[in-house]
Scaffold this motif. Structure first.
Motif, PDB file in Angstrom:
ATOM      1  N   LEU A  96      -0.827  -5.573  15.279  1.00 55.63           N
ATOM      2  CA  LEU A  96      -1.285  -5.161  13.953  1.00 55.63           C
ATOM      3  C   LEU A  96      -2.432  -4.183  14.132  1.00 55.63           C
ATOM      4  O   LEU A  96      -3.423  -4.493  14.798  1.00 55.63           O
ATOM      5  N   HIS A  97      -2.279  -3.001  13.530  1.00 56.32           N
ATOM      6  CA  HIS A  97      -3.339  -1.986  13.589  1.00 56.32           C
ATOM      7  C   HIS A  97      -3.818  -1.729  12.176  1.00 56.32           C
ATOM      8  O   HIS A  97      -3.018  -1.421  11.295  1.00 56.32           O
ATOM      9  N   ARG A  98      -5.110  -1.884  11.964  1.00 60.70           N
ATOM     10  CA  ARG A  98      -5.651  -1.741  10.613  1.00 60.70           C
ATOM     11  C   ARG A  98      -6.725  -0.661  10.567  1.00 60.70           C
ATOM     12  O   ARG A  98      -7.658  -0.670  11.369  1.00 60.70           O
ATOM     13  N   ASP A  99      -6.572   0.250   9.621  1.00 57.92           N
ATOM     14  CA  ASP A  99      -7.598   1.271   9.377  1.00 57.92           C
ATOM     15  C   ASP A  99      -7.845   1.240   7.877  1.00 57.92           C
ATOM     16  O   ASP A  99      -7.110   1.859   7.104  1.00 57.92           O
ATOM     17  N   GLY A 100      -8.835   0.485   7.460  1.00 54.32           N
ATOM     18  CA  GLY A 100      -9.018   0.262   6.020  1.00 54.32           C
ATOM     19  C   GLY A 100      -7.794  -0.432   5.464  1.00 54.32           C
ATOM     20  O   GLY A 100      -7.364  -1.459   5.999  1.00 54.32           O
ATOM     21  N   ASP A 101      -7.216   0.143   4.411  1.00 55.30           N
ATOM     22  CA  ASP A 101      -6.021  -0.453   3.823  1.00 55.30           C
ATOM     23  C   ASP A 101      -4.739   0.085   4.446  1.00 55.30           C
ATOM     24  O   ASP A 101      -3.646  -0.297   4.038  1.00 55.30           O
ATOM     25  N   THR A 102      -4.862   0.982   5.390  1.00 56.57           N
ATOM     26  CA  THR A 102      -3.673   1.528   6.054  1.00 56.57           C
ATOM     27  C   THR A 102      -3.361   0.673   7.267  1.00 56.57           C
ATOM     28  O   THR A 102      -4.149   0.607   8.209  1.00 56.57           O
ATOM     29  N   TRP A 103      -2.223  -0.019   7.192  1.00 57.34           N
ATOM     30  CA  TRP A 103      -1.866  -0.977   8.240  1.00 57.34           C
ATOM     31  C   TRP A 103      -0.567  -0.547   8.921  1.00 57.34           C
ATOM     32  O   TRP A 103       0.317   0.056   8.290  1.00 57.34           O
ATOM     33  N   ARG A 104      -0.480  -0.870  10.201  1.00 55.86           N
ATOM     34  CA  ARG A 104       0.774  -0.671  10.930  1.00 55.86           C
ATOM     35  C   ARG A 104       1.116  -1.981  11.639  1.00 55.86           C
ATOM     36  O   ARG A 104       0.307  -2.516  12.395  1.00 55.86           O
ATOM     37  N   TRP A 105       2.319  -2.457  11.395  1.00 53.86           N
ATOM     38  CA  TRP A 105       2.767  -3.752  11.914  1.00 53.86           C
ATOM     39  C   TRP A 105       3.950  -3.524  12.845  1.00 53.86           C
ATOM     40  O   TRP A 105       4.931  -2.877  12.470  1.00 53.86           O
ATOM     41  N   ILE A 106       3.819  -4.034  14.068  1.00 49.95           N
ATOM     42  CA  ILE A 106       4.915  -3.902  15.033  1.00 49.95           C
ATOM     43  C   ILE A 106       5.407  -5.300  15.401  1.00 49.95           C
ATOM     44  O   ILE A 106       4.636  -6.140  15.858  1.00 49.95           O
ATOM     45  N   ARG A 137       8.168  -6.635  17.779  1.00 45.34           N
ATOM     46  CA  ARG A 137       9.123  -6.183  18.819  1.00 45.34           C
ATOM     47  C   ARG A 137      10.405  -7.014  18.831  1.00 45.34           C
ATOM     48  O   ARG A 137      11.485  -6.452  18.919  1.00 45.34           O
ATOM     49  N   PRO A 138      10.317  -8.354  18.747  1.00 42.67           N
ATOM     50  CA  PRO A 138      11.573  -9.119  18.804  1.00 42.67           C
ATOM     51  C   PRO A 138      12.562  -8.709  17.722  1.00 42.67           C
ATOM     52  O   PRO A 138      13.778  -8.715  17.948  1.00 42.67           O
ATOM     53  N   LEU A 139      12.071  -8.343  16.541  1.00 40.94           N
ATOM     54  CA  LEU A 139      12.983  -7.965  15.448  1.00 40.94           C
ATOM     55  C   LEU A 139      13.111  -6.447  15.312  1.00 40.94           C
ATOM     56  O   LEU A 139      13.797  -5.954  14.408  1.00 40.94           O
ATOM     57  N   GLY A 140      12.445  -5.688  16.184  1.00 45.40           N
ATOM     58  CA  GLY A 140      12.583  -4.230  16.164  1.00 45.40           C
ATOM     59  C   GLY A 140      12.016  -3.582  14.905  1.00 45.40           C
ATOM     60  O   GLY A 140      12.613  -2.677  14.337  1.00 45.40           O
ATOM     61  N   ILE A 141      10.844  -4.051  14.478  1.00 42.76           N
ATOM     62  CA  ILE A 141      10.241  -3.526  13.249  1.00 42.76           C
ATOM     63  C   ILE A 141       8.958  -2.788  13.592  1.00 42.76           C
ATOM     64  O   ILE A 141       8.131  -3.270  14.377  1.00 42.76           O
ATOM     65  N   ASP A 142       8.799  -1.596  13.006  1.00 43.61           N
ATOM     66  CA  ASP A 142       7.548  -0.843  13.114  1.00 43.61           C
ATOM     67  C   ASP A 142       7.262  -0.298  11.722  1.00 43.61           C
ATOM     68  O   ASP A 142       7.887   0.656  11.281  1.00 43.61           O
ATOM     69  N   GLN A 143       6.368  -0.954  10.988  1.00 43.57           N
ATOM     70  CA  GLN A 143       6.180  -0.682   9.565  1.00 43.57           C
ATOM     71  C   GLN A 143       4.751  -0.253   9.288  1.00 43.57           C
ATOM     72  O   GLN A 143       3.812  -0.996   9.561  1.00 43.57           O
ATOM     73  N   SER A 144       4.600   0.938   8.724  1.00 44.13           N
ATOM     74  CA  SER A 144       3.287   1.343   8.231  1.00 44.13           C
ATOM     75  C   SER A 144       3.261   1.135   6.725  1.00 44.13           C
ATOM     76  O   SER A 144       4.250   1.417   6.045  1.00 44.13           O
ATOM     77  N   PHE A 145       2.166   0.614   6.219  1.00 44.24           N
ATOM     78  CA  PHE A 145       2.100   0.327   4.779  1.00 44.24           C
ATOM     79  C   PHE A 145       0.649   0.276   4.335  1.00 44.24           C
ATOM     80  O   PHE A 145      -0.272   0.312   5.162  1.00 44.24           O
ATOM     81  N   THR A 146       0.460   0.210   3.030  1.00 49.24           N
ATOM     82  CA  THR A 146      -0.882   0.125   2.462  1.00 49.24           C
ATOM     83  C   THR A 146      -1.100  -1.299   1.971  1.00 49.24           C
ATOM     84  O   THR A 146      -0.353  -1.781   1.115  1.00 49.24           O
ATOM     85  N   PHE A 147      -2.102  -1.949   2.538  1.00 49.90           N
ATOM     86  CA  PHE A 147      -2.388  -3.330   2.145  1.00 49.90           C
ATOM     87  C   PHE A 147      -2.693  -3.393   0.646  1.00 49.90           C
ATOM     88  O   PHE A 147      -3.441  -2.564   0.110  1.00 49.90           O
ATOM     89  N   THR A 150       4.697  -0.002  -0.971  1.00 49.74           N
ATOM     90  CA  THR A 150       4.816   0.536   0.393  1.00 49.74           C
ATOM     91  C   THR A 150       5.571  -0.399   1.333  1.00 49.74           C
ATOM     92  O   THR A 150       5.667  -0.125   2.526  1.00 49.74           O
ATOM     93  N   LEU A 151       6.093  -1.524   0.801  1.00 49.26           N
ATOM     94  CA  LEU A 151       6.882  -2.455   1.621  1.00 49.26           C
ATOM     95  C   LEU A 151       8.289  -2.596   1.023  1.00 49.26           C
ATOM     96  O   LEU A 151       8.471  -2.464  -0.193  1.00 49.26           O
ATOM     97  N   PRO A 152       9.268  -2.896   1.855  1.00 45.56           N
ATOM     98  CA  PRO A 152      10.634  -3.041   1.337  1.00 45.56           C
ATOM     99  C   PRO A 152      10.844  -4.290   0.479  1.00 45.56           C
ATOM    100  O   PRO A 152      11.824  -4.363  -0.268  1.00 45.56           O
ATOM    101  N   TYR A 153       9.971  -5.288   0.590  1.00 47.49           N
ATOM    102  CA  TYR A 153      10.037  -6.498  -0.230  1.00 47.49           C
ATOM    103  C   TYR A 153       8.626  -6.795  -0.727  1.00 47.49           C
ATOM    104  O   TYR A 153       7.669  -6.181  -0.259  1.00 47.49           O
ATOM    105  N   GLY A 154       8.480  -7.768  -1.615  1.00 50.60           N
ATOM    106  CA  GLY A 154       7.153  -8.256  -1.948  1.00 50.60           C
ATOM    107  C   GLY A 154       6.492  -8.786  -0.693  1.00 50.60           C
ATOM    108  O   GLY A 154       7.167  -9.108   0.297  1.00 50.60           O
ATOM    109  N   PRO A 155       5.158  -8.903  -0.678  1.00 52.34           N
ATOM    110  CA  PRO A 155       4.451  -9.275   0.559  1.00 52.34           C
ATOM    111  C   PRO A 155       4.881 -10.632   1.130  1.00 52.34           C
ATOM    112  O   PRO A 155       5.038 -10.765   2.342  1.00 52.34           O
TER     113      PRO A 155
END
Lengths: 203, 346
Positions: free
Chosen positions: B112-122, B124-134, B139-144
């Motif tokens: 998890l990389h956080r820069d203010g409200d700009t987050w990036r979530w990786i 690996r087991p599920l192959g997800i790399d998602q950047s979003f705004t907290f 900015t997410l494909p589903y509700g949180p």
């Protein structure tokens, strides 16, 4: 003393009281069938002028015309006789959405009627604990099939056949205010075809 | 530690199984030779390296396959994940808690990389790399709540706290022991537990509620609960009971060791920082009887617990009809020797 044979069982199962006149800026009654008698009984204790601020919505069902004239004689500001609960919903929604602080809500009759009207009221922000209820008449239940999610009204037999998916369901006491329904669960899931003889548990 | 994720199924051909590693770390729920309801809460702090109590949210070899099973359940029935309108903020609390915990506990699998409200979530087991705004749902494909619990094993009930009670106002429930989120959503603590026999009269729920209302941020609690399930079926939902109920009649003396599973719930409780809600994860672990009895202490003890369990509880847990068969099987692994205290293998 309650006129209802409904006793507390499990903690999700609602229990009902007896209507009593409370002070309020407006009195809204929703009743079906013998629920009309609860209004008439309560009226005896009501102060002078109480019904000048009352709106009664009554669904006679099998009571036909027998209670209508007596409800008219209370001289409520509004008396609306309706053929079914679903026909009442738009009116109830309209009245509740423009209600002010001080509205008193009184529900009486079958559990299905009270549950649905309560849900409409709580959706409009009235806490369920502020609503008076009195069970009268049939013990029939509104039951949600946990499998297909369809709701069957006025269930008197247990088990019964879901009117939507056709599964045979037993009726639990587990009750959801959000569904205004009891839960129905497949009775022969473990032994398909082994369906107990239905019993009239909710006459 | 790098986990090797298994390819397996929890339906149809039921290829699920536990490796020796998973058997040894199985959360056996009985610390003595008998069982009765109790509040049995303890602080959720790490004990015993490698155990399921080590990480905040345990990840094991079943992770990838469990998440695939969850997606199948949700595709069939989206009502398994619901959130009442006032629970969105609590959903963000849950997302933050799970992401930060997984990234800290399993850095080789999650980042998890956080820069203010700009987050990036990786992931690996599920192959997800998602950047979003907290806190920005668009900015997410589903509700949180749904987003993060599609990536976390176990069910999640999210409880709102008001009027000195807890209200089940949101959840993700696809691996449940026969209760319906869709039916129970909006109920308070006593209402959703209403069908449980005995425990109300014993005061269990009153005491448990008092404990839970007082859980503070950063001081999570946990307890274990259990039942039995025929086949490694995660989705023992009431919704599908008309499909899986019939499996309870399929046990024979020949197949019971392989087909019957002890089902253990690791329940944890976390205070959520923004919403003051309570997160109630219910993580399901399954072990076949034949794997369980490879730990001699557990074979002995389970036999004694099942044998002495009050009828009402065996009925509620759904194995009253199968109890004679279960005892016949387990008795072969109980030589009457004393067992050591506690849940861990000797």
């Amino acid at each position: 003393m309650s006129h209802s044979p409904i006793q507390p069982t499990i903690l999700s199962r609602p229990v009902y009281g007896e209507l009593e006149p409370r002070s309020g800026s407006q009195h809204l009654f929703v009743a079906d069938a013998e629920g009309g008698e609860a209004i008439l009984d309560m009226a005896r204790a009501a102060p002078e002028g109480f019904f000048d601020k009352a709106h009664i919505i009554f669904i006679p069902k099998e009571t036909g015309q027998s209670l209508v004239a007596r409800l008219e004689s209370l001289k409520p500001a509004q008396l609306h006789i309706a053929p079914s609960y679903s026909a009442v919903v738009p009116r109830l929604h309209r009245v509740l959405s423009s209600a002010h602080m001080g509205l008193q809500l009184y529900l009486s009759g079958t559990e299905g009627l009270m549950g649905q009207a309560m849900l409409e009221a709580t959706n409009q922000g009235i806490p369920h604990t502020a609503i008076q209820t009195e069970h009268r008449g049939s013990l029939c239940r509104r039951v949600q099939c946990v499998h297909c999610k369809g709701i069957t009204e006025d269930v008197t037999m247990d088990p019964f056949q879901c009117s939507h998916c056709g599964l045979h369901l037993f009726v639990r006491d587990h009750y959801s205010r959000r569904m205004a329904a009891f839960q129905g669960v497949c009775v022969d899931a473990e032994n398909p075809g082994d369906i107990p003889e239905p019993v009239e548990r909710f006459p | 530690m790098t986990i090797v994720f298994k390819e397996e199924s929890f339906r149809d051909d039921f290829t699920y199984s536990n490796s020796d590693w998973a058997i040894q770390r199985f959360p056996f729920p009985f610390d003595k030779d008998s069982y009765m309801y109790s509040v049995n809460m303890e602080r959720h702090v790490p004990v015993q390296a490698g155990s399921v109590f080590e990480a905040a949210f345990d990840v094991d070899e079943h992770y990838v396959s469990e998440m695939r099973d969850r997606a199948l359940v949700l595709a069939e029935d989206p009502l398994r994940c619901q959130s009442l309108p006032h629970m969105t903020l609590a959903g963000w609390d849950v997302l933050e808690l799970i992401m930060t915990s997984k990234a800290a506990d399993y850095p080789e699998h999650f980042e998890l990389h956080r820069d203010g409200d700009t987050w990036r979530w990786i992931n690996r087991p599920l192959g997800i790399d998602q950047s979003f705004t907290f806190l920005d749902e668009t900015t997410l494909p589903y509700g949180p709540l749904e987003y993060i619990t599609r990536q976390a094993q176990g069910d999640f009930a999210v409880l709102d706290q008001r009027d000195d009670n807890l209200w089940m106002d949101a959840g993700m429930v696809t691996t449940q022991a026969d209760w319906s989120l869709d039916f129970d959503i909006g109920m308070n603590f006593f209402e959703w537990h209403a069908p449980v026999p005995k425990a109300h009269e014993m005061g269990i729920f009153q005491r448990a509620l008092q404990y839970l209302l007082n859980i503070r941020q950063g001081e999570p609690a946990r307890r274990l609960n259990w039942t039995m399930t025929v086949n490694p079926l995660l989705d023992t939902s009431p919704e599908n009971y008309h499909k899986w109920g019939v499996m309870r009649g399929e046990l024979t003396p020949e197949n019971i060791g392989q087909k019957l599973h002890l089902r253990v719930e690791l329940q944890t409780f976390y205070r959520l920082p923004r919403s003051n809600g309570l997160l109630f994860p219910i993580r399901c672990y399954l072990i076949s009887l034949q794997d369980l009895v490879t730990v001699p202490k557990w074979g002995r003890r389970l036999h004694r617990v099942i044998r002495d369990l009050p009828e009402e509880l065996a009925t509620y847990k759904g194995f009253i009809d199968n109890r004679p068969l279960i005892l016949e099987y387990l008795s072969k692994y109980d030589d009457g020797a004393p067992t050591s205290p506690g849940i861990f293998p000797d």
